[in-house]
Scaffold this motif. Structure first.
Motif, mmCIF file in Angstrom:
data_model
loop_
_atom_site.group_PDB
_atom_site.id
_atom_site.type_symbol
_atom_site.label_atom_id
_atom_site.label_comp_id
_atom_site.label_asym_id
_atom_site.label_seq_id
_atom_site.Cartn_x
_atom_site.Cartn_y
_atom_site.Cartn_z
ATOM 1 N N ARG A 215 -9.678 3.037 -4.277
ATOM 2 C CA ARG A 215 -8.916 1.802 -4.443
ATOM 3 C C ARG A 215 -7.453 2.145 -4.681
ATOM 4 N NH1 ARG A 215 -12.654 -2.172 -8.188
ATOM 5 N NH2 ARG A 215 -14.688 -1.342 -7.603
ATOM 6 N N SER B 61 1.732 1.247 -3.139
ATOM 7 C CA SER B 61 2.572 0.146 -2.675
ATOM 8 C C SER B 61 2.336 -0.046 -1.188
ATOM 9 C CB SER B 61 4.047 0.468 -2.929
ATOM 10 O OG SER B 61 4.903 -0.433 -2.241
ATOM 11 N N SER C 4 -11.200 -3.660 2.515
ATOM 12 C CA SER C 4 -11.056 -4.579 1.393
ATOM 13 C C SER C 4 -12.029 -5.750 1.463
ATOM 14 C CB SER C 4 -9.616 -5.098 1.319
ATOM 15 O OG SER C 4 -8.720 -4.035 1.046
ATOM 16 N N ILE D 168 -4.028 0.370 -6.198
ATOM 17 C CA ILE D 168 -3.549 -0.762 -6.976
ATOM 18 C C ILE D 168 -2.049 -0.893 -6.774
ATOM 19 C CG2 ILE D 168 -3.543 -1.866 -9.231
ATOM 20 C CD1 ILE D 168 -6.327 -1.178 -8.179
ATOM 21 N N GLU E 251 -8.817 0.429 6.078
ATOM 22 C CA GLU E 251 -8.920 -0.524 4.980
ATOM 23 C C GLU E 251 -10.270 -1.224 5.039
ATOM 24 O OE1 GLU E 251 -6.593 -4.332 2.936
ATOM 25 O OE2 GLU E 251 -5.631 -3.183 4.559
ATOM 26 N N ASP F 6 1.981 -5.448 -8.066
ATOM 27 C CA ASP F 6 1.737 -6.846 -8.420
ATOM 28 C C ASP F 6 0.293 -7.093 -8.846
ATOM 29 O OD1 ASP F 6 0.378 -6.638 -6.040
ATOM 30 O OD2 ASP F 6 1.516 -8.191 -4.982
ATOM 31 N N GLY F 7 -0.498 -6.016 -8.946
ATOM 32 C CA GLY F 7 -1.886 -6.146 -9.361
ATOM 33 C C GLY F 7 -2.873 -6.281 -8.227
ATOM 34 N N ARG F 8 -2.380 -6.492 -7.034
ATOM 35 C CA ARG F 8 -3.275 -6.601 -5.887
ATOM 36 C C ARG F 8 -3.946 -5.264 -5.617
ATOM 37 N NH1 ARG F 8 -2.495 -6.666 -0.079
ATOM 38 N NH2 ARG F 8 -0.275 -6.229 -0.410
ATOM 39 N N MET F 9 -5.197 -5.307 -5.193
ATOM 40 C CA MET F 9 -5.946 -4.092 -4.923
ATOM 41 C C MET F 9 -6.420 -4.079 -3.474
ATOM 42 S SD MET F 9 -9.326 -2.885 -4.444
ATOM 43 C CE MET F 9 -10.479 -3.969 -5.306
ATOM 44 N N ILE F 10 -6.277 -2.934 -2.806
ATOM 45 C CA ILE F 10 -6.930 -2.748 -1.518
ATOM 46 C C ILE F 10 -7.891 -1.582 -1.644
ATOM 47 C CG2 ILE F 10 -4.950 -3.639 -0.233
ATOM 48 C CD1 ILE F 10 -4.479 -0.728 0.732
#
Length: 346
Positions: free
Chosen positions: A169, A107, A241, A171, A239, A174-178
């Motif tokens: 990764r 999160s 991404s 997750i 990060e 909300d499904g968003r991935m960084i």
């Protein structure tokens, strides 16, 4: 096409001089026929992986090879014409292990479920080597209230293994991935908790894997935390991404690595970016041309390699069980290969 450029390549080559010594590693030039399974490999897949990082190689010989690689339509011919296989030995037995890109549940904010922080590196850790130990970082409060958290995850053991792998990764609900990559370390040497479990008599060496360690810590949470503190080394992240989801994580060359075509090596012996032929024994043998595109704190020696198995739990399950013998042979540019021999030249 390759043969047209060979004379030009040799003309601009800059000789580096012999690299061997009486107390250093030994070098043996092999023939491609000596590489078991060479003819059956997918050389085009290896060439694609080679092209991912070869443009970052500054030495004139490697830069020339990269230019030729972009032009060739015959991958096998490219490697056979312009390289020579070099077996580099330092007296130690070959050891193959595996690594992967973990996927963690996390999160962007701390919650009751997601309460284990993934930290970026604080400025003072860059100036002081070594800096605080793992225990001190996590228990002293030195990281609190500074906005150094990239994300929060739900499992401290998964976070520990994320640090060992160096990238992964996360997750979000909300499904968003960084994606996070290696951002620095506290400067303390890595200490294996698997070896510590063996030393304590809990397991034998052949029983230890990432899954075994994970299960043991889950069953013994209090002493499990202490076990993780046995490794004073601590890895920080950044990060990354911007790397497309369909590509692999960044390796030591700051380029994406490729599943079952990239390995981590000891750059004291194997140049980063070099093609490396591996012959891994064990339950699932591999004879394949890889590219040396990564490093690792536990990867030490001329006959030592970590094979990248991909992303996710299944890749982690396979990678965590790899501990096999065999051999690795580095493909070196022709004159560089012969320059390694103490008494021979082209």
């Amino acid at each position: 096409m390759i043969r047209v450029f060979l004379a030009a390549f040799l003309a601009i080559y800059i000789m580096t001089g012999p690299a061997s010594s009486e107390t250093g590693p030994s070098y043996e030039i092999l023939a491609f026929d000596d590489l078991h399974g060479w003819a059956e490999d997918d050389h085009a897949a290896a060439l694609t992986a080679f092209l991912e990082t070869c443009r970052d190689l500054d030495d004139p010989d490697w830069a020339a090879l990269c230019g030729l690689a972009r032009e060739t339509e015959d991958a096998r011919g490219f490697f056979e014409l312009l390289f020579r296989p070099v077996l580099i030995s330092d007296g130690e037995e070959m050891l193959f292990t595996g690594y992967f890109e973990p996927e963690l549940s996390g999160s962007p904010y701390r919650t009751a479920t997601y309460r284990y922080p993934v930290y970026q590196m604080p400025p003072e850790a860059k100036r002081s080597r070594p800096w605080l130990t793992r225990r001190q970082i996590l228990t002293s409060g030195v990281m609190d209230g500074r906005g150094l958290e990239i994300a929060w995850v739900d499992d401290p053991v998964e976070l520990f293994f994320l640090q060992i792998q160096g990238s992964g990764r996360i997750i979000f609900p909300d499904g968003r991935m960084i994606r996070v990559g290696y951002g620095g370390a506290n400067g303390h040497p890595y200490r294996s908790i698997g070896r510590e479990l063996v030393r304590r008599g809990i397991y034998r060496a052949h029983q230890v894997s990432m899954q075994v360690i994970r299960n043991w810590v889950d069953r013994n949470p209090d002493i499990g935390d202490e076990l993780l503190y046995h490794n004073a080394a601590y890895v920080f992240f950044r990060e990354v991404s911007e790397v497309p989801a369909e590509k692999g994580p960044l390796g030591a060359m700051n380029r994406s690595i490729t599943t079952l075509r990239s390995i981590a090596v000891d750059p004291r012996y194997t140049p980063l970016g070099a093609p490396v032929w591996i012959e891994k024994a064990g339950r699932d043998p591999i004879n394949r041309l890889m590219i040396a595109q990564d490093t690792g704190s536990a990867i030490k020696g001329a006959q030592r390699a970590d094979i990248f198995y991909g992303t996710g739990d299944e890749a982690g399950r396979v990678a965590g069980a790899i501990k096999d013998s065999g051999r690795m042979v580095v493909l070196m540019p022709i004159q560089r290969a012969y320059a390694l021999l103490p008494d021979e030249g082209l």
